[in-house]
Each structure stands twice: as structure tokens, then as C-alpha cells.
Write an enzyme that holds these catalytic residues in place. Structure first.
Site, short mmCIF file in Angstrom:
data_model
loop_
_atom_site.label_atom_id
_atom_site.label_comp_id
_atom_site.label_asym_id
_atom_site.label_seq_id
_atom_site.Cartn_x
_atom_site.Cartn_y
_atom_site.Cartn_z
N ARG A 35 0.86 -1.24 0.00
CA ARG A 35 -0.08 -0.04 -0.05
C ARG A 35 0.83 1.40 -0.04
NH1 ARG A 35 -4.93 -1.88 4.04
NH2 ARG A 35 -6.16 -2.58 2.36
N LYS A 200 -13.79 -11.30 7.82
CA LYS A 200 -14.70 -10.51 8.28
C LYS A 200 -16.01 -10.96 7.68
CE LYS A 200 -11.54 -6.64 7.76
NZ LYS A 200 -10.81 -5.66 6.87
N GLY A 358 -6.38 -6.09 1.78
CA GLY A 358 -4.97 -5.87 2.46
C GLY A 358 -4.28 -7.09 2.85
N GLY A 382 -12.93 -4.29 1.01
CA GLY A 382 -14.14 -3.96 1.36
C GLY A 382 -14.60 -3.02 0.38
P1 ADP Z 1 -8.72 -8.96 3.37
O1 ADP Z 1 -7.80 -8.04 4.15
O2 ADP Z 1 -7.90 -9.50 2.12
O3 ADP Z 1 -10.05 -8.25 2.97
P2 ADP Z 1 -9.82 -10.22 5.89
O4 ADP Z 1 -9.37 -9.06 6.42
O5 ADP Z 1 -11.40 -10.41 5.59
O6 ADP Z 1 -8.98 -10.05 4.17
O7 ADP Z 1 -9.18 -11.62 6.27
C1 ADP Z 1 -8.06 -11.81 6.42
C2 ADP Z 1 -7.92 -12.85 7.53
O8 ADP Z 1 -8.67 -13.90 7.54
C3 ADP Z 1 -6.47 -13.35 7.81
O9 ADP Z 1 -5.77 -12.77 8.85
C4 ADP Z 1 -6.59 -14.91 7.93
O10 ADP Z 1 -5.94 -15.41 9.14
C5 ADP Z 1 -8.13 -14.89 8.23
N1 ADP Z 1 -8.76 -16.38 8.08
C6 ADP Z 1 -8.88 -16.92 7.01
N2 ADP Z 1 -9.50 -18.14 7.06
C7 ADP Z 1 -9.78 -18.00 8.54
C8 ADP Z 1 -10.23 -19.07 9.17
N3 ADP Z 1 -10.98 -20.29 8.67
N4 ADP Z 1 -10.55 -19.02 10.56
C9 ADP Z 1 -10.21 -17.76 11.03
N5 ADP Z 1 -9.58 -16.95 10.26
C10 ADP Z 1 -9.45 -17.06 9.03
MG MG Z 2 -8.12 -7.29 6.36
#
Ligand code: ADP
Ligand code: MG
Length: 400
Positions: A35, A200, A358, A382
Site C-alpha cells: 500500500r 470479516k 489488504g 471492502g
Molecule cells: P482482506 O484484508 O483481504 O479483505 P480479511 O481481513 O477479511 O481479508 O481476512 C483476512 C484474515 O482472515 C487473515 O488474517 C486470515 O488469518 C483470516 N482467516 C482466513 N481463514 C480463516 C479461518 N478459517 N478462521 C479464522 N480466520 C481465518
Molecule cells: Mg483485512
């Protein structure tokens, strides 16, 4: 939308630049500076034209007050290294120190103010509190440039209210992001596959409803998959589960059937005894997660190998793919395989492949993929999802 061309004569002007420098930091070290690098084109554009650049950003989710671990100081240091230029860091966002540092800036100088979210006004629900904080920020500049794509879906002081208080325009990152996302919305080539994961859960479940009529397949991994398994009547042990969303998810499954869209769920899951990098693991069938030696206390932390292969085969045949959210807890090597296999499949897509979010971006870099193996790596998870849904984005509306 107003762009940088609409800001006349930048020389000597104090330009407040909202970036999204919310990078992952582990033990004081920045683990993915994507970023920061994505912010460089606009910073260079402004300094080359003699502007005085005042960078503002948030980092993490501090609670409206200073918290050392969320300081932007290491970010300012990295920015300085990447630019090969000195960047001043000011340990407050608004106030006497900030005023003084801004008043000392010369043409082409850059400073970074402390984390916006150390101030309760930044994310306040009450619009007057946001107005008040935005007013203080506005005093520091002549122009406002919005370039934090990851936050344009948020009605926050530095994203929305501030843009109304100064002549404002979108920066180059926002322009570049929108150019790609428009291709996903306007007549995408088919098959069009969306891959969702991450943690999330409630944030992301909602997008499924909007995407269903637009796509051919939705592949579900990450934390949200367990709410789907629960909706099918399966037990999920101690895995992430949004009990109150089960009904909604049941509705999505029915709607998908009606529309002829496939929602593809994992068929096997990597179960762990505990949330720990050294935990014992077992592969379980998706409909029998509690039948491992961990019983009902086991938790699912990645999609299993069969599921990863299934997802990869669908992704590789697609002409348009959007992926947001890691398939598992990729930060621990034992639970990174699903994410690796999916990332690798995206690199083979012959049409447009987009990675958004992210943590998703951090994951592909941590797994040693290169940015140019993908069509585009978006800095916003998001934000890009909400764009695909066709939602109003306050931070973009305000720049019209
Ligand atoms: P992004 O930032 O790409 O939008 P998120 O913030 O929604 O993604 O999610 C990222 C997190 O999701 C990572 O830290 C990962 O460890 C967690 N994650 C993925 N699968 C699982 C799971 N089965 N249980 C708990 N956490 C998870
Ligand atoms: Mg995230």
C-alpha cells in the site's frame, strides 16, 4: 470525478493527501509495503510540481486515542526509503506541532502526520464530531487529494467531510483502481468467478446477494465457509461461525439455485486442535468436521487439498476472476496451502484476474508470488467489494 488535472497550479500549495498506508506490521516490522508503494505515483506527481505534501492515513483500529503500536512512524520511515528522499514524521495529527511542521515545509517537501484514528472524530458516528475534526485537518492545507482507495467506502472525516472543505480531487491510485474495477462491472468476460474468504464474515456475506445475479460461480473459503456448512446442517466444531447469519445464508443457497449460479463450498477442511502455528492438524470431510480426534473443540483453519484442487480447476477455466479474502489462516504456514493453490490458479487465468484486500495482497506476496502475475492487485478489499455491488461510495461521491 475530479482528478489531479482539476487542481490548478500546485507549486507552493499545501496539499493534504489522504493515503491508505494501513500496512500489516508484525513485531514493529512492516511485512507488506504494497500500500505504501501504491501511493508513490501520486506523491511523486505532487512533489514534482512543487506542492508541499502533507500525508494523512490511518493504521489499524486504535480506539480514538494514541497507542504506540499503531503509530505511523515506521511507515514514514519506509516511505522515505522508497522515495530515496527525506520524509518528516510528526507525532500528532492536528495541533501546534502539526501546524508548526506544516508552516516550515518547502516546495516539494513531504511530511506524514500521526495516525488519524488516534482522534475520536475520524470515525465518529456523529457527523458533527467528524465535521469538527475535518475542519481542523482542513486548516493545514490549501487542497485535498483523496487517494486512499481502501477507505473510500467509509464515511469518515478524512475521507468524506474533509473533501467538502477544500478544493478536492482523486489521486492516481484511485483512478487506476477504478479503471480495473469498471471492467469487472461492465460486461465482464465469462465465465466470471468470484472467490471469497477471509475473516470479516458478516461484512462479506452481504456481498454474495448482490453478486449472485452477476457471476457464474462463487467459491467460498476462509472463515465464512463455516456459516455455509452450518446452514447445510453440518457441525463445525469451534470454527468461526456466525450463528445469526445461518438463515440468510440458507436464503443465498436457495437463490443461487434459482438463478442457476453455483455456490461452491469446500469438500474438505484442515482442522486444528488449537489456533496455533504448531497445532496438530487433521483433514476432515466438510460434512464431518467433528469426526477428527479433536472432536467438537477442533477448528477449521484452511480449506483442504481436494477443495483447493476443485477451486483451482474452476478458476483456471474462468475469463474473469475476482478474489477477496485468504482461504485460511495463511499467516501460519500449516494453514496457507489453500491460499497458495488458489493464488497459483489465478496466475493462470487467461482473462482478467484481480486480487483485492489488504490481507489477500499480503498473502500472495508472502507466498512469493509477484504482483505482475496477476491482472491487478487492489489495495482495497471492502472498497472493491462494495464497488462491485454497485453501492454508493461516500469517498467517491464527494469528489464528483
Ligand atoms: P482482506 O484484508 O483481504 O479483505 P480479511 O481481513 O477479511 O481479508 O481476512 C483476512 C484474515 O482472515 C487473515 O488474517 C486470515 O488469518 C483470516 N482467516 C482466513 N481463514 C480463516 C479461518 N478459517 N478462521 C479464522 N480466520 C481465518
Ligand atoms: Mg483485512
Amino acid at each position: 470525478m475530479r482528478t489531479l488535472n482539476d487542481l490548478p497550479d500546485l507549486r507552493g500549495k499545501r496539499v493534504i493527501l489522504r493515503c491508505d498506508l494501513n500496512v500489516p506490521i508484525e513485531d514493529g516490522e512492516i511485512s507488506d509495503d504494497g500500500r505504501i508503494r501504491a501511493s508513490l505515483p501520486t506523491i511523486n506527481y505532487l512533489t514534482e510540481r512543487g506542492a508541499k505534501v502533507i500525508i494523512i492515513s490511518h493504521l489499524g483500529r486504535p480506539d480514538g486515542k494514541p497507542e504506540a503500536k499503531y503509530s505511523l512512524e515506521p511507515v514514514a520511515r519506509r516511505l522515505s526509503q522508497l522515495l530515496g528522499n527525506s520524509v518528516e514524521f510528526v507525532p500528532e495529527t492536528v495541533g501546534d506541532k502539526a501546524n508548526k511542521s506544516v508552516s516550515m515545509l518547502d516546495e516539494g517537501n513531504i511530511l506524514v502526520l500521526e495516525n488519524l484514528r488516534f482522534n475520536p472524530g475520524e470515525t465518529a458516528k456523529d457527523s458533527e464530531a467528524r465535521e469538527l475534526f475535518a475542519g481542523k485537518l482542513a486548516e493545514l492545507g490549501d487542497y485535498f487529494v483523496s487517494d486512499g482507495f481502501g477507505v473510500v467506502h467509509r464515511k469518515q472525516a478524512s475521507v468524506y467531510e474533509l473533501a467538502k472543505k477544500l478544493p478536492a480531487a482523486a489521486g492516481l491510485l484511485i483512478e487506476a483502481e477504478l479503471k480495473v474495477l469498471r471492467r469487472l462491472v461492465n460486461d465482464p468476460e465469462r465465465p466470471y468467478v468470484v472467490v471469497l474468504g477471509g475473516s470479516k464474515v458478516s461484512d462479506k456475506l452481504g456481498v454474495i446477494e448482490h453478486l449472485l445475479p452477476k457471476v457464474d460461480s462463487i467459491l467460498i473459503g476462509g472463515g465464512m465457509l463455516f456459516t455455509f456448512l452450518a446452514a447445510l446442517g453440518h457441525k463445525v466444531g469451534a470454527s468461526l461461525l456466525e450463528q445469526d447469519q445461518i438463515e440468510t445464508v440458507t436464503g443465498y443457497l436457495a437463490k443461487a439455485k434459482e438463478l442457476g449460479v453455483e455456490i461452491v463450498l469446500p469438500v474438505d477442511i484442515v482442522m486444528a486442535a488449537k489456533f496455533d502455528a504448531a497445532s496438530e492438524i487433521a483433514i476432515a470431510k466438510a460434512n464431518a468436521l467433528e469426526e477428527t480426534e479433536f472432536g467438537s473443540t477442533g477448528l477449521g483453519l484452511d480449506i483442504g487439498p481436494e477443495s483447493a484442487a476443485l477451486f483451482a480447476s474452476i478458476i483456471e477455466k474462468a475469463r474473469t476472476v475476482f478474489w477477496n479474502g485468504p482461504m485460511g489462516v495463511f499467516e501460519m504456514a500449516k494453514f496457507a496451502e489453500g491460499t497458495r493453490v488458489v493464488a497459483n490458479a489465478l496466475t493462470k487465468v487467461s482473462g482478467l484476474s484481480v486480487v483485492g484486500g489488504g490481507d489477500s495482497a499480503a498473502a500472495v506476496r508472502q507466498l512469493d508470488f509477484k504482483d505482475d502475475q496477476f491482472g491487478h492487485i487492489s489495495t482495497g478489499g471492502g472498497a472493491s467489494l462494495e464497488y462491485l455491488e454497485g453501492k454508493e461510495m461516500p469517498g467517491l461521491e464527494v469528489l464528483q
